[in-house]
Scaffold this motif. Sequence first.
Motif, PDB file in Angstrom:
ATOM      1  N   ALA A 129       6.680  -3.090   9.420  1.00 14.22           N
ATOM      2  CA  ALA A 129       5.408  -3.045  10.146  1.00 14.22           C
ATOM      3  C   ALA A 129       5.310  -1.784  10.999  1.00 14.22           C
ATOM      4  CB  ALA A 129       5.262  -4.288  11.022  1.00 14.22           C
ATOM      5  N   GLU A 130       6.399  -1.444  11.687  1.00 12.84           N
ATOM      6  CA  GLU A 130       6.393  -0.251  12.535  1.00 12.84           C
ATOM      7  C   GLU A 130       6.300   1.019  11.707  1.00 12.84           C
ATOM      8  OE1 GLU A 130       6.126  -0.034  15.788  1.00 12.84           O
ATOM      9  OE2 GLU A 130       5.974  -2.215  15.870  1.00 12.84           O
ATOM     10  N   ALA A 131       6.873   1.014  10.514  1.00 11.40           N
ATOM     11  CA  ALA A 131       6.843   2.203   9.666  1.00 11.40           C
ATOM     12  C   ALA A 131       5.510   2.370   8.944  1.00 11.40           C
ATOM     13  CB  ALA A 131       7.978   2.135   8.639  1.00 11.40           C
ATOM     14  N   GLY A 132       4.635   1.380   9.054  1.00  4.12           N
ATOM     15  CA  GLY A 132       3.335   1.475   8.407  1.00  4.12           C
ATOM     16  C   GLY A 132       3.337   1.090   6.948  1.00  4.12           C
ATOM     17  N   TRP A 133       4.404   0.453   6.497  1.00 10.09           N
ATOM     18  CA  TRP A 133       4.482   0.049   5.084  1.00 10.09           C
ATOM     19  C   TRP A 133       3.658  -1.202   4.818  1.00 10.09           C
ATOM     20  CZ3 TRP A 133      10.515   0.522   5.277  1.00 10.09           C
ATOM     21  CH2 TRP A 133      10.854   1.877   5.354  1.00 10.09           C
ATOM     22  N   PHE A 167      -4.947 -14.020  10.587  1.00 14.96           N
ATOM     23  CA  PHE A 167      -3.734 -13.838   9.795  1.00 14.96           C
ATOM     24  C   PHE A 167      -2.476 -13.994  10.637  1.00 14.96           C
ATOM     25  CE2 PHE A 167      -7.003 -11.398   7.469  1.00 14.96           C
ATOM     26  CZ  PHE A 167      -6.934 -12.064   6.257  1.00 14.96           C
ATOM     27  N   ASP A 168      -2.557 -13.686  11.929  1.00 18.60           N
ATOM     28  CA  ASP A 168      -1.385 -13.869  12.779  1.00 18.60           C
ATOM     29  C   ASP A 168      -1.019 -15.351  12.897  1.00 18.60           C
ATOM     30  OD1 ASP A 168      -3.729 -14.404  14.113  1.00 18.60           O
ATOM     31  OD2 ASP A 168      -3.177 -13.366  15.961  1.00 18.60           O
ATOM     32  N   ASP A 197      -3.556  -5.418   9.399  1.00 23.91           N
ATOM     33  CA  ASP A 197      -4.687  -6.350   9.436  1.00 23.91           C
ATOM     34  C   ASP A 197      -4.440  -7.573   8.557  1.00 23.91           C
ATOM     35  OD1 ASP A 197      -6.103  -4.693  11.152  1.00 23.91           O
ATOM     36  OD2 ASP A 197      -6.974  -3.555   9.483  1.00 23.91           O
ATOM     37  N   LEU A 198      -3.714  -7.368   7.456  1.00 29.37           N
ATOM     38  CA  LEU A 198      -3.448  -8.465   6.524  1.00 29.37           C
ATOM     39  C   LEU A 198      -2.077  -9.096   6.746  1.00 29.37           C
ATOM     40  CD1 LEU A 198      -4.850  -6.895   3.227  1.00 29.37           C
ATOM     41  CD2 LEU A 198      -6.022  -8.377   4.872  1.00 29.37           C
ATOM     42  N   PHE A 199      -1.119  -8.319   7.263  1.00 31.13           N
ATOM     43  CA  PHE A 199       0.235  -8.827   7.512  1.00 31.13           C
ATOM     44  C   PHE A 199       0.660  -8.353   8.897  1.00 31.13           C
ATOM     45  CE2 PHE A 199       4.164 -10.075   4.886  1.00 31.13           C
ATOM     46  CZ  PHE A 199       4.727 -10.697   5.990  1.00 31.13           C
ATOM     47  N   PRO A 200       0.284  -9.101   9.936  1.00 30.38           N
ATOM     48  CA  PRO A 200       0.542  -8.657  11.310  1.00 30.38           C
ATOM     49  C   PRO A 200       2.034  -8.501  11.586  1.00 30.38           C
ATOM     50  CG  PRO A 200      -0.982 -10.515  11.256  1.00 30.38           C
ATOM     51  CD  PRO A 200      -0.409 -10.398   9.886  1.00 30.38           C
ATOM     52  N   PRO A 201       2.412  -7.612  12.488  1.00 29.75           N
ATOM     53  CA  PRO A 201       3.819  -7.447  12.867  1.00 29.75           C
ATOM     54  C   PRO A 201       4.302  -8.636  13.694  1.00 29.75           C
ATOM     55  CG  PRO A 201       2.427  -6.037  14.197  1.00 29.75           C
ATOM     56  CD  PRO A 201       1.546  -6.629  13.152  1.00 29.75           C
ATOM     57  N   ALA A 241       9.900  -6.387  10.861  1.00 27.94           N
ATOM     58  CA  ALA A 241       9.535  -5.569  12.018  1.00 27.94           C
ATOM     59  C   ALA A 241       9.582  -4.076  11.688  1.00 27.94           C
ATOM     60  CB  ALA A 241      10.474  -5.885  13.186  1.00 27.94           C
ATOM     61  N   VAL A 242      10.634  -3.658  10.996  1.00 23.80           N
ATOM     62  CA  VAL A 242      10.771  -2.244  10.642  1.00 23.80           C
ATOM     63  C   VAL A 242       9.648  -1.814   9.702  1.00 23.80           C
ATOM     64  CG1 VAL A 242      12.224  -0.575   9.416  1.00 23.80           C
ATOM     65  CG2 VAL A 242      13.260  -2.178  11.045  1.00 23.80           C
TER      66      VAL A 242
END
Length: 287
Positions: A57-61, A249-250, A65-69, A54-55
Amino acid sequence: MTAVTSHHRPVTAAEPGPLVDVVAEPLTRGARRSRVPRWLRRLSGPFVLLLAWAVSAEAGWLNRDLFPPPGEVFGAAWDLLASGQLQAHVGQSMLRVLTGTVLGVLAGVVIAVVAGLTRIGEDLLDSTMQVFKAVPNFALTPLLVIWMGIGEGPKILLITLGVAIAIYINTYSGIRSVDAQLVEVAQTVGAKRSTLIRHIVLPGATPGFLVGLRLGLSSAWLSLIFAETINTTEGIGFLMSRAQTLLQFDVSVLIILIYAVAGLASYALVRLLERRLLAWRNGFQGV
């Protein structure tokens, strides 16, 4: 000569010495740790992974599109639940795993007992099981489709083979690892063969059987992945294939989470059986 007097007082029960303090300190720390339930400590690892996901994904790392949060994945799960698709696919997969596991356990135990208790059984069966062990399940998939068609038969058989091999190898090893001196003592006092098997051989082989069950359940879920590629329209394997085709991907990540939860639940089941069936064994439990 003048007597040499000691300036050290003797250690008494009322006044613990340094050695007692050294031993008591880790025990006290263990008592403090035990206030947190073990099941909660065991879930801390998966929780940390989810938090890191979660962190990140939120940080933009991560590429969303390929690895949904997690929020998008859980949203996809809710949509599938609302439509009834998730329950249907998961239920069908669990039925296949349950059927294949039961058949695999029965077959593996019977073959292991026959091969483990008799030399003739070992000569006739062990090499055959080693051959099946060496052949990966996915290599059998095309042949099973040709021989058995595209129904449920090849799917169940793939899972059964994976479970049976794991059960056989570990149960057979457990039987042959029983202390020979115990068997000799039982024979000396006139124990019948059935008594010998029931009270010495099978209890001694139970730890090996449970190790095989743990590996067999993991193999069952892995075999399911290949089994559900055989022309099926139901099951989480089919759901995964459809999601990959449609670039959902989700849903793909959701299926991975379902496999992870299923594996964790299988592991918990085996640990429960170990606590019940191996209560007589006073083994090392860690510090």
